[in-house]
Design a protein around this motif. Sequence first.
Motif, PDB file in Angstrom:
ATOM      1  N   VAL A 175      13.146  15.597 -11.860  1.00  0.00           N
ATOM      2  CA  VAL A 175      12.840  15.752 -10.542  1.00  0.00           C
ATOM      3  C   VAL A 175      11.888  14.698 -10.054  1.00  0.00           C
ATOM      4  CG1 VAL A 175      11.943  17.160  -8.553  1.00  0.00           C
ATOM      5  CG2 VAL A 175      13.245  18.262 -10.364  1.00  0.00           C
ATOM      6  N   ARG A 176      12.205  13.752  -8.963  1.00  0.00           N
ATOM      7  CA  ARG A 176      11.463  12.880  -8.546  1.00  0.00           C
ATOM      8  C   ARG A 176      11.158  12.663  -7.255  1.00  0.00           C
ATOM      9  NH1 ARG A 176      11.564   8.304 -12.991  1.00  0.00           N
ATOM     10  NH2 ARG A 176      12.555   9.709 -14.633  1.00  0.00           N
ATOM     11  N   TYR A 177       9.973  12.633  -6.847  1.00  0.00           N
ATOM     12  CA  TYR A 177       9.274  12.621  -5.233  1.00  0.00           C
ATOM     13  C   TYR A 177       8.014  11.862  -5.224  1.00  0.00           C
ATOM     14  CZ  TYR A 177       6.796  16.021  -7.884  1.00  0.00           C
ATOM     15  OH  TYR A 177       5.991  16.517  -8.885  1.00  0.00           O
ATOM     16  N   PHE A 178       7.806  11.427  -4.032  1.00  0.00           N
ATOM     17  CA  PHE A 178       6.413  10.939  -3.899  1.00  0.00           C
ATOM     18  C   PHE A 178       5.571  11.917  -3.117  1.00  0.00           C
ATOM     19  CE2 PHE A 178       9.652   7.622  -3.093  1.00  0.00           C
ATOM     20  CZ  PHE A 178       9.304   6.696  -3.866  1.00  0.00           C
ATOM     21  N   ASP A 179       6.033  12.905  -2.496  1.00  0.00           N
ATOM     22  CA  ASP A 179       5.082  13.718  -1.554  1.00  0.00           C
ATOM     23  C   ASP A 179       4.995  15.144  -2.637  1.00  0.00           C
ATOM     24  OD1 ASP A 179       4.916  16.418   0.327  1.00  0.00           O
ATOM     25  OD2 ASP A 179       3.507  14.635   0.968  1.00  0.00           O
ATOM     26  N   LYS A 180       3.841  15.314  -2.917  1.00  0.00           N
ATOM     27  CA  LYS A 180       3.508  16.594  -3.932  1.00  0.00           C
ATOM     28  C   LYS A 180       4.007  18.078  -3.217  1.00  0.00           C
ATOM     29  CE  LYS A 180      -0.150  19.121  -6.323  1.00  0.00           C
ATOM     30  NZ  LYS A 180      -1.864  19.122  -6.563  1.00  0.00           N
ATOM     31  N   ASP A 181       3.664  18.121  -1.947  1.00  0.00           N
ATOM     32  CA  ASP A 181       4.089  19.399  -1.045  1.00  0.00           C
ATOM     33  C   ASP A 181       5.824  19.300  -1.280  1.00  0.00           C
ATOM     34  OD1 ASP A 181       1.635  20.141  -0.615  1.00  0.00           O
ATOM     35  OD2 ASP A 181       1.802  19.223   1.281  1.00  0.00           O
ATOM     36  N   LEU A 182       6.385  18.173  -1.274  1.00  0.00           N
ATOM     37  CA  LEU A 182       7.829  18.198  -1.233  1.00  0.00           C
ATOM     38  C   LEU A 182       8.431  18.401  -2.488  1.00  0.00           C
ATOM     39  CD1 LEU A 182      10.583  17.698  -0.109  1.00  0.00           C
ATOM     40  CD2 LEU A 182      10.373  15.183  -0.478  1.00  0.00           C
ATOM     41  N   GLY A 183       7.477  18.089  -3.893  1.00  0.00           N
ATOM     42  CA  GLY A 183       8.124  18.492  -5.033  1.00  0.00           C
ATOM     43  C   GLY A 183       7.822  19.940  -5.441  1.00  0.00           C
ATOM     44  N   GLN A 214       6.667  -4.513  -1.637  1.00  0.00           N
ATOM     45  CA  GLN A 214       7.508  -3.936  -2.509  1.00  0.00           C
ATOM     46  C   GLN A 214       7.779  -2.468  -1.937  1.00  0.00           C
ATOM     47  OE1 GLN A 214       8.975  -4.075  -5.583  1.00  0.00           O
ATOM     48  NE2 GLN A 214       9.527  -2.079  -5.124  1.00  0.00           N
ATOM     49  N   HIS A 215       8.970  -2.309  -1.658  1.00  0.00           N
ATOM     50  CA  HIS A 215       9.574  -1.001  -1.388  1.00  0.00           C
ATOM     51  C   HIS A 215       9.439  -0.038  -2.392  1.00  0.00           C
ATOM     52  CE1 HIS A 215      10.788  -2.740   2.577  1.00  0.00           C
ATOM     53  NE2 HIS A 215      11.496  -3.624   1.826  1.00  0.00           N
ATOM     54  N   PRO A 216       9.199   1.412  -1.958  1.00  0.00           N
ATOM     55  CA  PRO A 216       9.094   2.325  -3.360  1.00  0.00           C
ATOM     56  C   PRO A 216      10.316   2.486  -4.257  1.00  0.00           C
ATOM     57  CG  PRO A 216       8.110   3.273  -1.099  1.00  0.00           C
ATOM     58  CD  PRO A 216       8.847   2.062  -0.787  1.00  0.00           C
ATOM     59  N   VAL A 217      10.099   2.799  -5.326  1.00  0.00           N
ATOM     60  CA  VAL A 217      11.351   2.925  -6.078  1.00  0.00           C
ATOM     61  C   VAL A 217      11.033   4.372  -6.958  1.00  0.00           C
ATOM     62  CG1 VAL A 217      11.661   0.514  -6.458  1.00  0.00           C
ATOM     63  CG2 VAL A 217       9.969   1.636  -7.852  1.00  0.00           C
ATOM     64  N   MET A 218      12.105   4.935  -7.588  1.00  0.00           N
ATOM     65  CA  MET A 218      12.059   6.340  -8.021  1.00  0.00           C
ATOM     66  C   MET A 218      11.714   6.125  -9.471  1.00  0.00           C
ATOM     67  SD  MET A 218      12.174   7.760  -5.223  1.00  0.00           S
ATOM     68  CE  MET A 218      12.138   9.499  -5.835  1.00  0.00           C
ATOM     69  N   PHE A 219      11.296   5.001 -10.077  1.00  0.00           N
ATOM     70  CA  PHE A 219      10.704   4.953 -11.568  1.00  0.00           C
ATOM     71  C   PHE A 219       9.690   5.551 -11.337  1.00  0.00           C
ATOM     72  CE2 PHE A 219      13.664   1.057 -11.250  1.00  0.00           C
ATOM     73  CZ  PHE A 219      14.716   1.213 -12.114  1.00  0.00           C
ATOM     74  N   ALA A 220       8.989   5.763 -12.715  1.00  0.00           N
ATOM     75  CA  ALA A 220       7.559   6.356 -12.741  1.00  0.00           C
ATOM     76  C   ALA A 220       6.697   5.767 -13.800  1.00  0.00           C
ATOM     77  CB  ALA A 220       7.624   7.728 -13.252  1.00  0.00           C
ATOM     78  N   GLU A 221       5.320   5.709 -13.372  1.00  0.00           N
ATOM     79  CA  GLU A 221       4.390   4.914 -14.304  1.00  0.00           C
ATOM     80  C   GLU A 221       3.174   5.825 -14.398  1.00  0.00           C
ATOM     81  OE1 GLU A 221       2.296   2.767 -15.510  1.00  0.00           O
ATOM     82  OE2 GLU A 221       3.859   1.338 -16.113  1.00  0.00           O
ATOM     83  N   ASP A 222       2.563   5.646 -15.755  1.00  0.00           N
ATOM     84  CA  ASP A 222       1.447   6.228 -15.746  1.00  0.00           C
ATOM     85  C   ASP A 222       0.227   5.819 -15.420  1.00  0.00           C
ATOM     86  OD1 ASP A 222       0.914   4.408 -18.117  1.00  0.00           O
ATOM     87  OD2 ASP A 222       0.400   6.071 -19.507  1.00  0.00           O
ATOM     88  N   PRO A 256       0.833  -1.195   0.080  1.00  0.00           N
ATOM     89  CA  PRO A 256      -0.063  -0.046   0.011  1.00  0.00           C
ATOM     90  C   PRO A 256       0.819   1.341   0.022  1.00  0.00           C
ATOM     91  CG  PRO A 256       0.154  -0.885   2.147  1.00  0.00           C
ATOM     92  CD  PRO A 256       0.645  -1.806   1.220  1.00  0.00           C
ATOM     93  N   GLY A 257       0.329   2.378  -0.426  1.00  0.00           N
ATOM     94  CA  GLY A 257       0.946   3.675  -0.572  1.00  0.00           C
ATOM     95  C   GLY A 257       1.756   3.790  -1.531  1.00  0.00           C
ATOM     96  N   PRO A 258       2.609   4.905  -1.400  1.00  0.00           N
ATOM     97  CA  PRO A 258       3.675   5.344  -2.554  1.00  0.00           C
ATOM     98  C   PRO A 258       4.277   3.940  -3.091  1.00  0.00           C
ATOM     99  CG  PRO A 258       3.412   6.998  -0.921  1.00  0.00           C
ATOM    100  CD  PRO A 258       2.812   5.767  -0.484  1.00  0.00           C
ATOM    101  N   VAL A 259       4.388   3.621  -4.387  1.00  0.00           N
ATOM    102  CA  VAL A 259       5.247   2.611  -4.712  1.00  0.00           C
ATOM    103  C   VAL A 259       6.212   3.238  -5.980  1.00  0.00           C
ATOM    104  CG1 VAL A 259       3.799   0.684  -4.160  1.00  0.00           C
ATOM    105  CG2 VAL A 259       3.324   1.798  -6.387  1.00  0.00           C
ATOM    106  N   MET A 260       5.585   4.276  -6.527  1.00  0.00           N
ATOM    107  CA  MET A 260       6.721   5.006  -7.706  1.00  0.00           C
ATOM    108  C   MET A 260       6.755   6.319  -7.492  1.00  0.00           C
ATOM    109  SD  MET A 260       6.689   2.347 -11.074  1.00  0.00           S
ATOM    110  CE  MET A 260       5.095   1.722 -10.760  1.00  0.00           C
ATOM    111  N   ALA A 261       7.562   6.922  -8.082  1.00  0.00           N
ATOM    112  CA  ALA A 261       7.698   8.385  -7.889  1.00  0.00           C
ATOM    113  C   ALA A 261       7.047   9.123  -8.914  1.00  0.00           C
ATOM    114  CB  ALA A 261       9.205   9.012  -7.660  1.00  0.00           C
ATOM    115  N   ALA A 262       6.600  10.408  -8.572  1.00  0.00           N
ATOM    116  CA  ALA A 262       6.414  11.530  -9.847  1.00  0.00           C
ATOM    117  C   ALA A 262       7.688  11.887 -10.453  1.00  0.00           C
ATOM    118  CB  ALA A 262       6.107  12.838  -9.154  1.00  0.00           C
ATOM    119  N   ALA A 263       7.704  11.903 -11.747  1.00  0.00           N
ATOM    120  CA  ALA A 263       8.807  12.084 -12.708  1.00  0.00           C
ATOM    121  C   ALA A 263       8.439  13.279 -13.489  1.00  0.00           C
ATOM    122  CB  ALA A 263       8.980  10.914 -13.574  1.00  0.00           C
TER     123      ALA A 263
END
Length: 392
Positions: free
Chosen positions: A258-266, A325-333, A177-184
């Motif tokens: 730039v890659r992140y999971f949290d929108k505010d951090l982005g 699955q631990h979160p990874v910094m790849f991205a997926e649409d 559950p939760g974030p598994v891939m980052a924004a890209a």
Amino acid sequence: MPVINRIAGFRDDLVAWRHDLHMHPELAFEEHRTAKTVAERLREFGFDEVVEGIGGTGVVGVLRQGDGPMIGLRADMDALPIQETLADRPHRSRHDGVMHACGHDGHTAMLLGAARYLAETRRFSGTLVFLFQPAEEGRAGARAMIEDGVFDRWPVESVFGVHNMPGLPAGAVAVSPGPVMAAADRFSITIQGKGAHAAAPHLGRDPVVAGAALVQALQHLVSRNCPPHETLVISVTEFHAGDTFNVLPDTARLGGTVRYFDKDLGEAAIAGMRRVIDGIAAAHDVTMSFDYQYGYPPTVNTAAEAEAALRVAAETLGEDKALVQHPVMFAEDFSFFLQVKPGAYGFIGNGEGSPALGCVGLHNPRYDFNDDILTAGASFFARLAETLCPQR
């Protein structure tokens, strides 16, 4: 690995379908042959509804069996602009400069396998919507399908997908559950200085030195502004300047992601980048233009759906094949689907160890999908459908 016996019985067909797709790769929104092949297969299986052209070149197949939930199962179909170097394999790409270097041929074949089994057995109660999506590789085919009304026509209650992962044990499914891939997101910065002879740098305003300082300063945004328990990546991946050894150029251009999971951090990272760019430009007496483009949002699984998928993986493939699955910094649409529907996206192991066992990384010219996991992936999709839409 434990799989559904009926699916294991047509393993050779799965391999043949996958090899055919691998030999005829097509880029984003150009998947005309692939889409036609998928649609023909679904009609052969006896699907209740097959619709082409959703979101450009997407295909939707529908199975209905009594009353029950409506769920979506997704596979991506597009290939990459990479020259394949698997010259020793009979199913190598027949299209110069295009190959399935990310395993979308395998994803499509796995979902077709589940589709065939579920159309034959009908051991579910509800509606199954099979989403064969175009243009995952940087062109946001998932968003295109949504904008084309895919969930208005087929209002699924949840949606699921998997991506192969070299380095994970073959046939294991990892989901959490939760974030598994980052924004890209992506950015480009153009530095305008003043050219001069390299022997008289005091007569110019050097964009190369300014660019070098900028690269270093951008890294400090992560190390000194991102909380240690959060994740942020700012990678400068391009630096273009000059074309001869004895001239300071007028301009330089940098680019990156730039890659992140949290929108505010982005958003904080973007503001920090603007602040650093303005400061470095002033310090070096150059001007800098900053272009920032939002890409795919973070892929965030909903808890109930992720837990259900992990439970199905354990029951279908074995407890040792169900991994967190631990979160990874790849991205997926697939992230666009999860912005409007509950669901879960996981990974299926392509193999670990030698390159021959599937450990060549994604987007590599020698990558190939592991045929030995096709039955596991198809079985996972099939059991997920039967579990979420149980017979009544």
